[in-house]
Design a protein around this motif. Structure first.
Motif, short mmCIF file in Angstrom:
data_model
loop_
_atom_site.label_atom_id
_atom_site.label_comp_id
_atom_site.label_asym_id
_atom_site.label_seq_id
_atom_site.Cartn_x
_atom_site.Cartn_y
_atom_site.Cartn_z
N CYS A 55 -3.43 0.45 -11.04
CA CYS A 55 -3.53 1.92 -11.04
C CYS A 55 -3.20 2.55 -9.69
O CYS A 55 -2.76 3.69 -9.62
CB CYS A 55 -4.93 2.34 -11.45
N TYR A 56 -3.41 1.82 -8.62
CA TYR A 56 -3.21 2.35 -7.27
C TYR A 56 -2.27 1.43 -6.49
O TYR A 56 -2.63 0.87 -5.47
CB TYR A 56 -4.55 2.48 -6.55
N GLN A 57 -1.06 1.29 -6.97
CA GLN A 57 -0.10 0.36 -6.38
C GLN A 57 0.23 0.68 -4.93
O GLN A 57 0.55 -0.22 -4.16
CB GLN A 57 1.17 0.32 -7.22
N CYS A 58 0.15 1.93 -4.54
CA CYS A 58 0.50 2.32 -3.17
C CYS A 58 -0.65 2.15 -2.20
O CYS A 58 -0.46 2.25 -0.99
CB CYS A 58 0.98 3.77 -3.13
N TYR A 59 -1.87 1.90 -2.70
CA TYR A 59 -3.03 1.78 -1.82
C TYR A 59 -3.05 0.40 -1.17
O TYR A 59 -3.04 -0.61 -1.85
CB TYR A 59 -4.34 2.00 -2.61
N SER A 60 -3.09 0.37 0.16
CA SER A 60 -3.10 -0.91 0.86
C SER A 60 -4.33 -1.07 1.75
O SER A 60 -4.43 -2.03 2.51
CB SER A 60 -1.83 -1.06 1.70
N GLY A 61 -5.27 -0.14 1.66
CA GLY A 61 -6.47 -0.21 2.49
C GLY A 61 -7.48 -1.21 1.96
O GLY A 61 -7.28 -1.85 0.93
N LYS A 62 -8.60 -1.31 2.68
CA LYS A 62 -9.69 -2.17 2.24
C LYS A 62 -10.41 -1.51 1.09
O LYS A 62 -10.39 -0.29 0.95
CB LYS A 62 -10.65 -2.41 3.41
N LYS A 63 -11.07 -2.33 0.27
CA LYS A 63 -11.82 -1.78 -0.85
C LYS A 63 -13.08 -2.60 -1.09
O LYS A 63 -13.12 -3.80 -0.85
CB LYS A 63 -10.96 -1.71 -2.11
#
Length: 163
Positions: A55-63
């Protein structure tokens, strides 16, 4: 969208709805969170998952590992709890919660975090520093536990998450 543009309908579709008790476990560190919903509807979202990545392919941060969000989203009533189940690196756990909160920043009225299983001897200093940062970033509170297990519940009279 009632949940804010950041939390997509596609990701919400992966949620598990619960009104009783949500039990979250981490296989690697054996940390465990028990959350009593107190007969209110909450959504359990697995953030550290393939569904989230899709769903969030562009998100590269920590989670963090999970998010528990109140199903109701009326002004003043909405709550989100970010959950990180950890072995010992409490500083990274805080960062994972802060970064995912920035992604979902407009999602809820009250924001909480919880870090379970932090056996770090320097944890009290880190908790103090990160607690101040949490207030600046709009968190109501971040719960931490030096044990591998923590129980929290929803207080519906005060619209709050408590131990």
């Amino acid at each position: 969208k009632a949940y804010g543009a950041a939390m997509t309908d596609r990701f919400l579709a992966t949620a598990t709805r619960n009104c009783k008790t949500i039990s979250l476990k981490d296989k690697g560190s054996k940390s465990n969170l028990i959350f009593d919903c107190n007969n209110e509807a909450f959504l359990e979202l697995h953030v550290d998952s393939e569904d989230f990545t899709a769903c969030y392919q562009c998100y590269s941060g920590k989670k963090c590992d999970y998010a528990i969000a109140s199903e109701k989203h009326d002004a003043g009533c909405s709550i989100i709890l970010y959950v990180e189940l950890k072995g010992g690196d409490i500083k990274t756990a805080y960062e994972q919660i802060f970064q995912i909160n920035r992604l979902f920043s407009s999602v809820r009225n009250k924001t909480y975090g919880v870090i379970v299983g932090t056996g770090n001897p320097k944890a009290s200093t880190i908790k103090q520093q990160q607690g101040l940062r949490a207030k600046k970033e709009g968190f109501s509170f971040i719960f931490t536990s030096g044990q591998k297990k923590l129980a929290l519940y929803y207080d519906n009279q005060n619209n709050a998450i408590v131990k």
